[in-house]
Design a protein around this motif. Structure first.
Motif, PDB file in Angstrom:
ATOM      1  N   ASN A  59      48.041 111.805  49.345  1.00 33.20           N
ATOM      2  CA  ASN A  59      49.676 111.987  49.607  1.00 33.20           C
ATOM      3  C   ASN A  59      50.372 111.044  48.556  1.00 33.20           C
ATOM      4  O   ASN A  59      50.065 109.877  48.607  1.00 33.20           O
ATOM      5  CB  ASN A  59      49.959 111.762  51.061  1.00 33.20           C
ATOM      6  CG  ASN A  59      51.274 112.115  51.445  1.00 33.20           C
ATOM      7  OD1 ASN A  59      52.176 112.487  50.454  1.00 33.20           O
ATOM      8  ND2 ASN A  59      51.580 111.923  52.750  1.00 33.20           N
ATOM      9  N   GLY A  60      51.454 111.568  48.177  1.00 33.11           N
ATOM     10  CA  GLY A  60      52.149 110.690  47.126  1.00 33.11           C
ATOM     11  C   GLY A  60      53.212 110.003  47.641  1.00 33.11           C
ATOM     12  O   GLY A  60      53.920 108.982  46.934  1.00 33.11           O
ATOM     13  N   ALA A  61      53.259 110.068  48.966  1.00 30.80           N
ATOM     14  CA  ALA A  61      54.562 109.546  49.490  1.00 30.80           C
ATOM     15  C   ALA A  61      54.039 109.255  51.086  1.00 30.80           C
ATOM     16  O   ALA A  61      53.774 110.132  51.538  1.00 30.80           O
ATOM     17  CB  ALA A  61      55.458 110.436  49.529  1.00 30.80           C
ATOM     18  N   GLY A  62      54.325 108.099  51.610  1.00 27.55           N
ATOM     19  CA  GLY A  62      54.051 107.672  52.768  1.00 27.55           C
ATOM     20  C   GLY A  62      53.280 106.483  53.151  1.00 27.55           C
ATOM     21  O   GLY A  62      52.890 105.862  52.245  1.00 27.55           O
ATOM     22  N   PRO A  63      52.702 106.387  54.134  1.00 32.12           N
ATOM     23  CA  PRO A  63      52.020 105.025  54.673  1.00 32.12           C
ATOM     24  C   PRO A  63      50.435 104.948  54.126  1.00 32.12           C
ATOM     25  O   PRO A  63      50.008 105.906  53.941  1.00 32.12           O
ATOM     26  CB  PRO A  63      52.157 105.143  56.280  1.00 32.12           C
ATOM     27  CG  PRO A  63      52.163 106.268  56.801  1.00 32.12           C
ATOM     28  CD  PRO A  63      52.829 107.186  55.564  1.00 32.12           C
TER      29      PRO A  63
ATOM     30  N   MET B 260      56.419 110.339  58.642  1.00 28.45           N
ATOM     31  CA  MET B 260      56.772 109.893  57.283  1.00 28.45           C
ATOM     32  C   MET B 260      55.587 110.482  56.236  1.00 28.45           C
ATOM     33  O   MET B 260      56.002 110.508  54.951  1.00 28.45           O
ATOM     34  CB  MET B 260      56.666 108.471  57.108  1.00 28.45           C
ATOM     35  CG  MET B 260      58.185 107.891  57.982  1.00 28.45           C
ATOM     36  SD  MET B 260      59.361 108.440  57.487  1.00 28.45           S
ATOM     37  CE  MET B 260      59.873 107.124  56.097  1.00 28.45           C
ATOM     38  N   SER B 261      54.730 110.806  56.680  1.00 28.76           N
ATOM     39  CA  SER B 261      53.638 111.382  55.877  1.00 28.76           C
ATOM     40  C   SER B 261      53.771 112.928  55.533  1.00 28.76           C
ATOM     41  O   SER B 261      53.380 113.462  54.590  1.00 28.76           O
ATOM     42  CB  SER B 261      52.405 111.243  56.518  1.00 28.76           C
ATOM     43  OG  SER B 261      51.882 112.290  57.622  1.00 28.76           O
ATOM     44  N   VAL B 262      54.596 113.664  56.311  1.00 29.67           N
ATOM     45  CA  VAL B 262      54.702 115.025  56.367  1.00 29.67           C
ATOM     46  C   VAL B 262      55.495 115.590  55.088  1.00 29.67           C
ATOM     47  O   VAL B 262      54.568 116.393  54.653  1.00 29.67           O
ATOM     48  CB  VAL B 262      55.252 115.589  57.765  1.00 29.67           C
ATOM     49  CG1 VAL B 262      55.746 117.031  57.487  1.00 29.67           C
ATOM     50  CG2 VAL B 262      54.466 115.279  58.937  1.00 29.67           C
ATOM     51  N   PRO B 263      56.281 115.073  54.461  1.00 32.90           N
ATOM     52  CA  PRO B 263      56.920 115.578  53.174  1.00 32.90           C
ATOM     53  C   PRO B 263      56.091 115.517  52.101  1.00 32.90           C
ATOM     54  O   PRO B 263      56.222 116.618  51.465  1.00 32.90           O
ATOM     55  CB  PRO B 263      58.498 114.981  52.888  1.00 32.90           C
ATOM     56  CG  PRO B 263      58.570 114.415  54.427  1.00 32.90           C
ATOM     57  CD  PRO B 263      57.210 114.122  55.050  1.00 32.90           C
ATOM     58  N   GLY B 264      55.138 114.526  52.025  1.00 35.29           N
ATOM     59  CA  GLY B 264      54.398 114.477  51.059  1.00 35.29           C
ATOM     60  C   GLY B 264      53.271 115.602  51.265  1.00 35.29           C
ATOM     61  O   GLY B 264      52.698 116.214  50.274  1.00 35.29           O
ATOM     62  N   VAL B 265      52.807 115.549  52.260  1.00 33.17           N
ATOM     63  CA  VAL B 265      51.740 116.656  52.756  1.00 33.17           C
ATOM     64  C   VAL B 265      52.187 118.150  52.278  1.00 33.17           C
ATOM     65  O   VAL B 265      51.602 118.853  51.669  1.00 33.17           O
ATOM     66  CB  VAL B 265      51.269 116.492  54.399  1.00 33.17           C
ATOM     67  CG1 VAL B 265      50.475 117.928  54.834  1.00 33.17           C
ATOM     68  CG2 VAL B 265      50.578 115.208  54.634  1.00 33.17           C
ATOM     69  N   LEU B 266      53.552 118.342  52.913  1.00 30.13           N
ATOM     70  CA  LEU B 266      54.029 119.644  52.460  1.00 30.13           C
ATOM     71  C   LEU B 266      54.119 120.063  51.006  1.00 30.13           C
ATOM     72  O   LEU B 266      54.084 120.920  50.440  1.00 30.13           O
ATOM     73  CB  LEU B 266      55.476 119.806  52.951  1.00 30.13           C
ATOM     74  CG  LEU B 266      55.369 119.700  54.625  1.00 30.13           C
ATOM     75  CD1 LEU B 266      56.728 119.757  55.461  1.00 30.13           C
ATOM     76  CD2 LEU B 266      54.409 120.708  55.080  1.00 30.13           C
ATOM     77  N   ARG B 267      54.624 118.846  50.318  1.00 31.81           N
ATOM     78  CA  ARG B 267      54.829 119.072  48.698  1.00 31.81           C
ATOM     79  C   ARG B 267      53.374 119.291  48.233  1.00 31.81           C
ATOM     80  O   ARG B 267      53.345 120.124  47.499  1.00 31.81           O
ATOM     81  CB  ARG B 267      55.252 117.717  48.031  1.00 31.81           C
ATOM     82  CG  ARG B 267      55.341 117.692  46.526  1.00 31.81           C
ATOM     83  CD  ARG B 267      56.181 116.474  46.033  1.00 31.81           C
ATOM     84  NE  ARG B 267      55.397 115.325  46.650  1.00 31.81           N
ATOM     85  CZ  ARG B 267      55.780 114.161  45.993  1.00 31.81           C
ATOM     86  NH1 ARG B 267      56.956 114.097  45.367  1.00 31.81           N
ATOM     87  NH2 ARG B 267      55.051 113.075  46.364  1.00 31.81           N
ATOM     88  N   ALA B 268      52.128 118.735  48.729  1.00 25.57           N
ATOM     89  CA  ALA B 268      50.862 119.047  48.176  1.00 25.57           C
ATOM     90  C   ALA B 268      50.431 120.575  48.568  1.00 25.57           C
ATOM     91  O   ALA B 268      50.037 121.162  47.693  1.00 25.57           O
ATOM     92  CB  ALA B 268      50.127 117.953  48.658  1.00 25.57           C
ATOM     93  N   VAL B 269      50.890 120.719  49.583  1.00 23.88           N
ATOM     94  CA  VAL B 269      50.573 122.277  50.223  1.00 23.88           C
ATOM     95  C   VAL B 269      51.221 123.214  49.076  1.00 23.88           C
ATOM     96  O   VAL B 269      50.655 124.130  48.686  1.00 23.88           O
ATOM     97  CB  VAL B 269      50.938 122.402  51.897  1.00 23.88           C
ATOM     98  CG1 VAL B 269      50.785 124.172  52.067  1.00 23.88           C
ATOM     99  CG2 VAL B 269      49.944 121.621  52.513  1.00 23.88           C
ATOM    100  N   GLY B 270      52.603 122.919  48.904  1.00 25.82           N
ATOM    101  CA  GLY B 270      53.540 123.802  48.169  1.00 25.82           C
ATOM    102  C   GLY B 270      52.726 123.871  46.881  1.00 25.82           C
ATOM    103  O   GLY B 270      52.875 125.137  46.059  1.00 25.82           O
TER     104      GLY B 270
END
Lengths: 247, 247, 247, 247, 247, 247
Positions: free
Chosen positions: F39-43, F54-64
């Motif tokens: 993940n590129g963003a988060g804890p 807080m980890s979710v937007p980065g996860v979603l970016r990776a998925v997308g």
């Protein structure tokens, strides 16, 4: 020697009690003696939470008096099972409600059952009992005729037609295999309906009476360990007419 | 102009009502007027299904009378919430029970809560309410002090020690984050316990009062559509002292 | 004229059937005739899913044969209720399992019950039945003696001590008010245990027999509407000894 | 001296926040100060899991900033309650979601309620919340208008007609007694609908604000014991704008 | 080197087994060897509890024989998952049922699914499995074509039209996002239906095979700790053809 | 030609991703290509609701991004399954979480399983997932080591001893038959533990990868009908780095 069972009508309409006893005798063991008791206090019919709550002290008085006189068990003959757990606390002998009885019996005959009751406003009472007794998966629907309890007697043929129609609809809509009659006042129609519909139609009054007989035969009584132990002795204000003799 | 709220003590011990009102005033809005009502009929304390059932007609009478007099809401201050749905039928204004109130509040503060109550025999009452209200997943345990309601006053320090110990055990055993006090008679200890234990300790009396205030502020009343509509008018036998004036 | 009820022992140990019938006679109505049937095919005892599955064709054959001969009902006397719904499909007359019977009865006597059974590996079978029958809230615990079914007879006194100890533990740990015996082979001990422990101890064999009697008295049979209708006629391969005559 | 409460609009449409604050002020205590906060990051409206997930860091930033500034509580004004448990972890003061608030309130007014929301694709979010909060038995149905959140404003009269129609249908189909509005953007219509339909119509924004006030009055805050304790300090990559000052 | 998996058809119609194997091969890994086994004992099709019960000994014999021969896993290819837990007891290698497999897969693709099956009388079997497997919230409806299993082949085009129509109705009525085919005999239509309907259509046979492959790849086998341990050795009467060699 | 699967580590600790990929390769098909994504963003680790949110937007970016590049599926490798439903909305290809995967697999191997996780504060996250996925009856307990995620690496032998001890306790206390490892960081120990304990020990990373492979083999993708349809296009503020290219 047979059992003596109190059949307590929680409403205060004595003619209804009489009919209940008449119908019940045919469903009990030959040597069972049925004592019909009309509630001495409360509403003429029970069609809601308030009616039910107000019927309870009289029901409990009847249970207490019967127990003191040595009856062998009690049936609470209103589909809301008013006062059931409280009655179990004060009685030495078993107490069974007709909603409870009918639902249990239904689960032995079909994988799903439908309840057909009087007024729509009482459906939530049946629903809460279904949840309490554990039959969420087995009860597939609760349906109301929108006929008041005391009007059940008015026009027997019209009642039968309405009830039969509601049962047919319920069986189809719910995909269920048995009907539970949701009012003691419908007991007399169970047999005809059953023959007519070709599925079990369960009247809770007969069911409850037979369950009390069953518990007697098995020498089983309410557990006095824990939360159904006799109530603690304590001072009371008012309601004195309703209090049982102290054990 | 503030609200007038009836704080109904379902048991018949007037000194307990007084203490409840004293504690409650501090938790209500400055302009809220709290009317303490001691049940005029029933047991001195409520510790079982029978006690609870016998308290209900008096509770309902109080609700009906208050409603007729124009109070703005009602709190039923016993952890079994006796007569709650029946009270909602007869009252125009909101009715809230303290068990209900405390459990709802607890879910806003922690993902799991523990209930600490008086006698073991009352735990099943709390349990049934947890199931009815939908908090099976949030309520992690129900614990009893084995101190009777009217003995809560006997030795305040001993009570505090016992209650504190039970709370500490409950939090650890249940892995919960908040305590719900399972008896109106424990209300006075909530604040000290909360400070002492470092977790929310919820007294249902304060919670219920504030919920009635909230409903007033939001202009919300019990739905009269369906099963909480006013009871149908019908003849009554006995219990006449308990019946509200007809609307 | 009384009923004739088949008491089917799903395991193939004839001495166990004999003992069951002896005990059952005392619990049935005077004019009920009990036919003890030992399963003609399957394991000597049932202590797992496989044992249970293998007992079912023989149980169903017994049900089908009895029904063809005109018996008035059937009891499946193994705590896993093997083949219950299948038996209801093929029988005209009621079929009751002893686990089902015992659990239903327990709910009429206490707000919570404990099950005490034989081997730990069978607990999951009881658990699945509790879930199916709807008694998640009422069943407070399932406990195993770790004594095999056929060893229940070996040393009656040791068995009694072990069973009594397990019941005492279960009541305390679970906070329950009644005991359900989790094996037909424990039936003979129910009465002594009940007297000894002071709580209802429920033997499913007696309970199931009485429920069949009750259904007979109420003129109720399994619904043939929907999923418990007679099986559709179709070609069979093998298992021919197990097939009932076609209706 | 009154409380200061943050009313956080999780979507990024500032005009919607303004309307929410206007409506909310009328429902809060006279001395409560409402701070409207428009999410600084995320979608213009929230109509699905993705929209919701992307709104959360901004919501949490707003919660953290407000908490650091000393506000007395937070309302998350989107019917999916985005970020609720995470917000409770980081905030010292109470955090309430509007879906949670509205559902709780509904259970105090009726035995069953219906939810009416915007798009069908959001129904599953409401459904999951119903399950999480424990209201499976009380929530009788979830219905969608198929009007997008930002189109709610387009034609107020058409919206009102559509919403009114959906509510009427829901009450009848579900047999429920109250309506929960499933979108913050419907708040302004609650009062007219309530008057029009004659049943409680609950807007979560007003409900949540009042619950925060209630918690303040009762001196209750989120439990910091267990899973809602402050997050552990740890290195972060990215999202730096979203991180609260370290406590 | 690939796995060898038994695809056990619990009914005794060999032509159906052949079709199942044909379809399955296309869905398995290239190096997986599929052994089609037609049950050697039982009914030609399974459409009720009785049919299912009678199929089980043959299914278990097939599982036991395959396990003794060293196959790497077993699929029970009937939507009632007959004998599943018993098979897990006797097999060293994994056993998967197709109902179980299809339902699990469906939950990974949609938040709610619908089941479309053959006869209405089998719906309760699917329903009980949904409850056992835990998918009450995810399964939104169970629908029957009222076409018998062995008639599925009669007129492929008519079947497809009927099935397609039922799926379209199910998706709309249930608001679901995926279809679970409720009979192994429908497997061949899954792909066309999926393309046609634009939603996932899940055939349990392919799903179960792939799950067995997955468990092999992960080196996972049925737990032999507790209730799925090998059956205890014990004397058997009859059914001797069905008993596996003793380990 | 094999599949390409993204193994997304929702925390931002790249060394952990590397170890996950190493372990995963051994569990995937020979021709599967695993892309490890940190993940590129988060804890740096996820141990609570806030960390997870807080980890979710980065996860979603990776998925997308992965989906846009044409990968064949996604694994979210954190036991809270952060962003799972949101990811299913934006991805064309399947997305599987490791908690979900491990729990599903466990139910195929034992009738009850235990979860062993890192910190006590994360247990409620596992609990909520158990409830959401439907495994209340199968999950018999959730246990915490009280070792932080990033400390799992510190002393491998001590970790193994602690984990082994917790598993032994869990199996005995819960009466369960399988262990689910409650953290991606424990994956490497699954095999030794399984051999050591003699019960299935399930690592969600391997399980999830194999489930993605299975869905690929079965030509199944997330349903785009209803609530998992692609998000509606709408204006965004901030978080721009996280937004996928518009389809």
């Amino acid at each position: 020697m047979g059992m003596t069972i109190q059949l307590i009508n929680p409403n205060t309409t004595a003619t209804m009690t009489e009919r209940l006893v008449l119908g019940a005798q045919a469903r009990a063991r030959a040597d069972t003696r049925i004592l019909g008791i009309t509630n001495g206090a409360g509403p003429a019919s029970i069609e809601g939470h308030y009616d039910e709550a107000m019927s309870v002290p009289g029901v409990l008085r009847a249970v207490g008096e019967g127990d003191a006189l040595g009856v062998d068990g009690h049936v609470i003959a209103c589909f809301g099972d008013p006062g059931l757990l409280a009655a179990r606390e004060i009685a030495r002998q078993p107490v069974i409600g007709i909603a409870e009885a009918a639902m249990h019996v239904a689960t032995w005959l079909a994988t799903g059952f439908s309840i057909v009751t009087t007024l729509g406003r009482t459906c939530v009472i049946a629903r809460h009992l279904v949840e309490r007794y554990g039959f969420r998966d087995q009860c597939r629907g609760i349906h109301a005729l929108e006929i008041a309890v005391l009007d059940l007697e008015a026009d027997p043929e019209a009642l039968y037609r309405a009830l039969r129609g509601a049962c047919v609809d319920a069986l189809r809509t719910d995909g269920s295999g048995a009907i539970v009659l949701g009012c003691a006042g419908m007991a007399a129609l169970a047999e005809s309906l059953q023959e007519d519909l070709g599925v079990p139609v369960i009247d809770g009054v007969g069911a409850a009476l037979n369950i009390v007989e069953l518990l007697g035969a098995l020498n089983l009584r309410t557990s006095k360990r824990g939360d159904l132990a006799y109530p603690l002795a304590k001072p009371y204000v008012g309601l004195r007419d309703f209090l049982p003799e102290r054990r």
